[in-house]
Design an enzyme around this catalytic site. Sequence first.
Site, PDB file in Angstrom:
ATOM      1  N   THR A 157       0.816  -1.207   0.000  1.00 47.55           N
ATOM      2  CA  THR A 157       0.000   0.000   0.000  1.00 47.55           C
ATOM      3  C   THR A 157       0.856   1.266   0.000  1.00 47.55           C
ATOM      4  O   THR A 157       2.007   1.248   0.465  1.00 47.55           O
ATOM      5  CB  THR A 157      -0.896  -0.011   1.267  1.00 47.55           C
ATOM      6  OG1 THR A 157      -1.470   1.277   1.453  1.00 47.55           O
ATOM      7  CG2 THR A 157      -0.100  -0.346   2.524  1.00 47.55           C
ATOM      8  N   ASP A 158       0.264   2.359  -0.453  1.00 47.66           N
ATOM      9  CA  ASP A 158       0.953   3.662  -0.381  1.00 47.66           C
ATOM     10  C   ASP A 158       1.001   4.186   1.056  1.00 47.66           C
ATOM     11  O   ASP A 158       1.747   5.116   1.352  1.00 47.66           O
ATOM     12  CB  ASP A 158       0.283   4.694  -1.292  1.00 47.66           C
ATOM     13  CG  ASP A 158      -1.181   4.977  -0.950  1.00 47.66           C
ATOM     14  OD1 ASP A 158      -1.734   4.346  -0.024  1.00 47.66           O
ATOM     15  OD2 ASP A 158      -1.789   5.843  -1.620  1.00 47.66           O
ATOM     16  N   GLU A 159       0.215   3.570   1.966  1.00 45.91           N
ATOM     17  CA  GLU A 159       0.134   4.104   3.328  1.00 45.91           C
ATOM     18  C   GLU A 159       1.444   3.945   4.093  1.00 45.91           C
ATOM     19  O   GLU A 159       1.657   4.589   5.110  1.00 45.91           O
ATOM     20  CB  GLU A 159      -1.047   3.460   4.071  1.00 45.91           C
ATOM     21  CG  GLU A 159      -2.344   3.719   3.337  1.00 45.91           C
ATOM     22  CD  GLU A 159      -3.614   3.373   4.100  1.00 45.91           C
ATOM     23  OE1 GLU A 159      -3.602   3.394   5.330  1.00 45.91           O
ATOM     24  OE2 GLU A 159      -4.626   3.095   3.425  1.00 45.91           O
ATOM     25  N   TYR A 183      -1.997  -0.483  10.959  1.00 42.71           N
ATOM     26  CA  TYR A 183      -2.087  -1.153   9.652  1.00 42.71           C
ATOM     27  C   TYR A 183      -0.874  -0.827   8.787  1.00 42.71           C
ATOM     28  O   TYR A 183      -0.174  -1.725   8.295  1.00 42.71           O
ATOM     29  CB  TYR A 183      -3.377  -0.747   8.926  1.00 42.71           C
ATOM     30  CG  TYR A 183      -3.364  -1.064   7.444  1.00 42.71           C
ATOM     31  CD1 TYR A 183      -3.339  -2.387   6.992  1.00 42.71           C
ATOM     32  CD2 TYR A 183      -3.351  -0.044   6.481  1.00 42.71           C
ATOM     33  CE1 TYR A 183      -3.309  -2.683   5.622  1.00 42.71           C
ATOM     34  CE2 TYR A 183      -3.321  -0.328   5.128  1.00 42.71           C
ATOM     35  CZ  TYR A 183      -3.295  -1.649   4.695  1.00 42.71           C
ATOM     36  OH  TYR A 183      -3.259  -1.940   3.351  1.00 42.71           O
ATOM     37  N   LYS A 187       2.191  -3.214   7.399  1.00 44.72           N
ATOM     38  CA  LYS A 187       2.485  -3.415   5.968  1.00 44.72           C
ATOM     39  C   LYS A 187       3.922  -2.964   5.663  1.00 44.72           C
ATOM     40  O   LYS A 187       4.625  -3.592   4.866  1.00 44.72           O
ATOM     41  CB  LYS A 187       1.489  -2.629   5.094  1.00 44.72           C
ATOM     42  CG  LYS A 187       0.077  -3.171   5.084  1.00 44.72           C
ATOM     43  CD  LYS A 187      -0.039  -4.581   4.493  1.00 44.72           C
ATOM     44  CE  LYS A 187       0.204  -4.635   3.007  1.00 44.72           C
ATOM     45  NZ  LYS A 187      -0.063  -5.995   2.464  1.00 44.72           N
ATOM     46  N   GLY A 317      -5.003   9.831  14.688  1.00 39.40           N
ATOM     47  CA  GLY A 317      -3.794   9.741  13.842  1.00 39.40           C
ATOM     48  C   GLY A 317      -4.103   9.728  12.356  1.00 39.40           C
ATOM     49  O   GLY A 317      -3.298   9.246  11.559  1.00 39.40           O
TER      50      GLY A 317
HETATM   51  P1  NAD Z   1      -9.297  -7.589   2.157  1.00 38.50           P
HETATM   52  O1  NAD Z   1      -9.292  -7.343   3.630  1.00 38.50           O
HETATM   53  O2  NAD Z   1     -10.526  -7.344   1.381  1.00 38.50           O
HETATM   54  O3  NAD Z   1      -8.868  -9.104   1.882  1.00 38.50           O
HETATM   55  C1  NAD Z   1      -7.828  -9.736   2.571  1.00 38.50           C
HETATM   56  C2  NAD Z   1      -7.957 -11.237   2.343  1.00 38.50           C
HETATM   57  O4  NAD Z   1      -6.867 -11.880   3.021  1.00 38.50           O
HETATM   58  C3  NAD Z   1      -9.242 -11.819   2.920  1.00 38.50           C
HETATM   59  O5  NAD Z   1      -9.819 -12.695   1.974  1.00 38.50           O
HETATM   60  C4  NAD Z   1      -8.792 -12.564   4.161  1.00 38.50           C
HETATM   61  O6  NAD Z   1      -9.601 -13.687   4.465  1.00 38.50           O
HETATM   62  C5  NAD Z   1      -7.388 -12.981   3.761  1.00 38.50           C
HETATM   63  N1  NAD Z   1      -6.510 -13.205   4.918  1.00 38.50           N
HETATM   64  C6  NAD Z   1      -6.389 -12.437   6.038  1.00 38.50           C
HETATM   65  N2  NAD Z   1      -5.482 -12.975   6.867  1.00 38.50           N
HETATM   66  C7  NAD Z   1      -4.999 -14.091   6.254  1.00 38.50           C
HETATM   67  C8  NAD Z   1      -4.033 -15.063   6.596  1.00 38.50           C
HETATM   68  N3  NAD Z   1      -3.369 -15.008   7.764  1.00 38.50           N
HETATM   69  N4  NAD Z   1      -3.788 -16.080   5.732  1.00 38.50           N
HETATM   70  C9  NAD Z   1      -4.463 -16.176   4.563  1.00 38.50           C
HETATM   71  N5  NAD Z   1      -5.403 -15.280   4.192  1.00 38.50           N
HETATM   72  C10 NAD Z   1      -5.664 -14.252   5.016  1.00 38.50           C
HETATM   73  O7  NAD Z   1      -8.068  -6.737   1.603  1.00 38.50           O
HETATM   74  P2  NAD Z   1      -7.889  -6.081   0.160  1.00 38.50           P
HETATM   75  O8  NAD Z   1      -8.447  -4.721   0.178  1.00 38.50           O
HETATM   76  O9  NAD Z   1      -8.313  -7.044  -0.873  1.00 38.50           O
HETATM   77  O10 NAD Z   1      -6.305  -5.929   0.126  1.00 38.50           O
HETATM   78  C11 NAD Z   1      -5.479  -6.966  -0.404  1.00 38.50           C
HETATM   79  C12 NAD Z   1      -4.037  -6.536  -0.286  1.00 38.50           C
HETATM   80  O11 NAD Z   1      -3.828  -5.302  -0.971  1.00 38.50           O
HETATM   81  C13 NAD Z   1      -3.606  -6.273   1.167  1.00 38.50           C
HETATM   82  O12 NAD Z   1      -2.298  -6.748   1.317  1.00 38.50           O
HETATM   83  C14 NAD Z   1      -3.642  -4.765   1.292  1.00 38.50           C
HETATM   84  O13 NAD Z   1      -2.713  -4.314   2.244  1.00 38.50           O
HETATM   85  C15 NAD Z   1      -3.266  -4.336  -0.110  1.00 38.50           C
HETATM   86  N6  NAD Z   1      -3.780  -3.031  -0.553  1.00 38.50           N
HETATM   87  C16 NAD Z   1      -5.098  -2.721  -0.397  1.00 38.50           C
HETATM   88  C17 NAD Z   1      -5.564  -1.497  -0.865  1.00 38.50           C
HETATM   89  C18 NAD Z   1      -7.023  -1.127  -0.762  1.00 38.50           C
HETATM   90  O14 NAD Z   1      -7.375   0.009  -1.072  1.00 38.50           O
HETATM   91  N7  NAD Z   1      -7.907  -2.023  -0.362  1.00 38.50           N
HETATM   92  C19 NAD Z   1      -4.690  -0.617  -1.482  1.00 38.50           C
HETATM   93  C20 NAD Z   1      -3.347  -0.985  -1.623  1.00 38.50           C
HETATM   94  C21 NAD Z   1      -2.907  -2.205  -1.165  1.00 38.50           C
HETATM   95  P1  TYD Z   2     -10.836   3.684   4.209  1.00 30.71           P
HETATM   96  O1  TYD Z   2     -11.758   3.264   3.115  1.00 30.71           O
HETATM   97  O2  TYD Z   2     -10.992   3.064   5.553  1.00 30.71           O
HETATM   98  O3  TYD Z   2      -9.357   3.502   3.658  1.00 30.71           O
HETATM   99  P2  TYD Z   2      -7.945   4.042   4.271  1.00 30.71           P
HETATM  100  O4  TYD Z   2      -8.133   4.419   5.690  1.00 30.71           O
HETATM  101  O5  TYD Z   2      -7.070   2.851   4.106  1.00 30.71           O
HETATM  102  O6  TYD Z   2      -7.533   5.193   3.395  1.00 30.71           O
HETATM  103  O7  TYD Z   2     -10.984   5.252   4.386  1.00 30.71           O
HETATM  104  C1  TYD Z   2     -10.778   6.143   3.294  1.00 30.71           C
HETATM  105  C2  TYD Z   2     -10.881   7.553   3.843  1.00 30.71           C
HETATM  106  O8  TYD Z   2     -12.232   7.779   4.241  1.00 30.71           O
HETATM  107  C3  TYD Z   2     -10.037   7.782   5.084  1.00 30.71           C
HETATM  108  O9  TYD Z   2      -9.522   9.104   5.025  1.00 30.71           O
HETATM  109  C4  TYD Z   2     -11.019   7.643   6.227  1.00 30.71           C
HETATM  110  C5  TYD Z   2     -12.314   8.128   5.625  1.00 30.71           C
HETATM  111  N1  TYD Z   2     -13.543   7.490   6.137  1.00 30.71           N
HETATM  112  C6  TYD Z   2     -14.627   8.290   6.568  1.00 30.71           C
HETATM  113  O10 TYD Z   2     -14.549   9.541   6.532  1.00 30.71           O
HETATM  114  N2  TYD Z   2     -15.742   7.671   7.008  1.00 30.71           N
HETATM  115  C7  TYD Z   2     -15.841   6.309   7.078  1.00 30.71           C
HETATM  116  O11 TYD Z   2     -16.893   5.792   7.536  1.00 30.71           O
HETATM  117  C8  TYD Z   2     -14.744   5.500   6.631  1.00 30.71           C
HETATM  118  C9  TYD Z   2     -14.816   4.006   6.690  1.00 30.71           C
HETATM  119  C10 TYD Z   2     -13.615   6.154   6.169  1.00 30.71           C
END
Ligand code: NAD
Ligand code: TYD
Length: 376
Positions: A157-159, A183, A187, A317
């Site tokens: 992630t970019d975070e 989180y 990561k 935070g």
């Molecule tokens: P998600 O939470 O929707 O899915 C995560 C999946 O991993 C789930 O199916 C869960 O059951 C599985 N999982 C959790 N713990 C596990 C373990 N110990 N062993 C095996 N499986 C396990 O997450 P996502 O949004 O699909 O993100 C996927 C990846 O991409 C993550 O690594 C996340 O950090 C990264 N990512 C997400 C975003 C975003 O915006 N969602 C952006 C950039 C990177």
């Molecule tokens: P989120 O989807 O949780 O992703 P991330 O925290 O990984 O960026 O949140 C996106 C943005 O939206 C973040 O700045 C937090 C804000 N947010 C709200 O304002 N209300 C909400 O109910 C949620 C879930 C997030």
Amino acid sequence: MAPFSIPLMTLLVTGGAGFIGANFVLDWLATSDEPIINLDKLTYAGNPETLTSLQGDARHQLVQGDIGDSALVSRLLAEHQPRAVVNFAAESHVDRSIHGPGDFIETNIVGTFRLLEAVRGYWGGLADSDIREQGLAPTGAADKPTKAGFRFLHVSTDEVYGSLAKGDPAFAETHRYEPNSPYSASKAASDHLVRAWHHTYGLPVLTTNCSNNYGPYHFPEKLIPLMIVNALAGKPLPVYGDGMQIRDWLYVKDHCSAIRRVLEAGRLGETYNVGGWNEKPNIEIVQTVCKLLDEMRPKADGSSYASQITYVTDRPGHDRRYAIDARKLEAELGWKPAETFDTGIRKTVEWYLANPEWVAHVQSGAYREWVNKQYA
Ligand code: NAD
Ligand code: TYD
């Protein structure tokens, strides 16, 4: 003459029942017959209903299990001999990490470490018995040849880069790591482990750091799907703080195409930032969702969904701004997103309106019953 055929290899995907992983699996099998072994713990975020269209499809095998289970991972690797591992598995929600960081440390850090060790044992340099007997591989000199062409792609992630001030340039790959939430810290640690396993052991790794994703099958605890489902249910739309925090949004299928491209042609040991140059303040996102719903599913009383917007206490935070500079990926590997934010968000709202059953099963918890029945 018989047609020339290339032998099909296999991918091991972890976390492929989650939001991005499942989109990746579905997209992959829509265009390729290369089989996928999908290892997923099926936490609350894992939803096999997302993969219903693959039921009975011999190209896909869902295995319920933990990336931290060294014996299981080693067995799957030995049995299926994948040419690559793509690691999506993680705990992914910042708010949950604030209330309970333990699972994030366990999966994102310890789990990634154990996965790397099992993969190292498979890739080469260590006897399988080291992994099996000790649970973890010891460090030490190579004692078997490495597998040519193998790749481990870590999805991140970019975070990890922390928060930008207004006017700061977008995060490049060279930006220092400054994670602020449990989180992002977990990561960041996983990224460092992946990097170290390359530098120390030569493991052929690639890392992608992507901006915020949105699109189909997104668990409705994250901003965009939460706003859609709350709006339709007549519930408040909670905006944290002043709603002026900025995120950089990418349609999930564009993230998947970037991962495919990096897997195919990325340089080993490199990291690639993935983003679509779509910085938006949260409040603008919420207003856009409301506007699209007003158009596609107008309320009976003629009022706008925007009337449900409610400002609530800010997240502790809370990072103020993320922005991704994806020029390395664009220049080196020729990747470009297919969707603009306008086209992607329209498709997303349409998808949620067209799939009320998927949403209802998540909200009612019925998707867990399905999981329990299948894997009891
Ligand atoms: P998600 O939470 O929707 O899915 C995560 C999946 O991993 C789930 O199916 C869960 O059951 C599985 N999982 C959790 N713990 C596990 C373990 N110990 N062993 C095996 N499986 C396990 O997450 P996502 O949004 O699909 O993100 C996927 C990846 O991409 C993550 O690594 C996340 O950090 C990264 N990512 C997400 C975003 C975003 O915006 N969602 C952006 C950039 C990177
Ligand atoms: P989120 O989807 O949780 O992703 P991330 O925290 O990984 O960026 O949140 C996106 C943005 O939206 C973040 O700045 C937090 C804000 N947010 C709200 O304002 N209300 C909400 O109910 C949620 C879930 C997030």
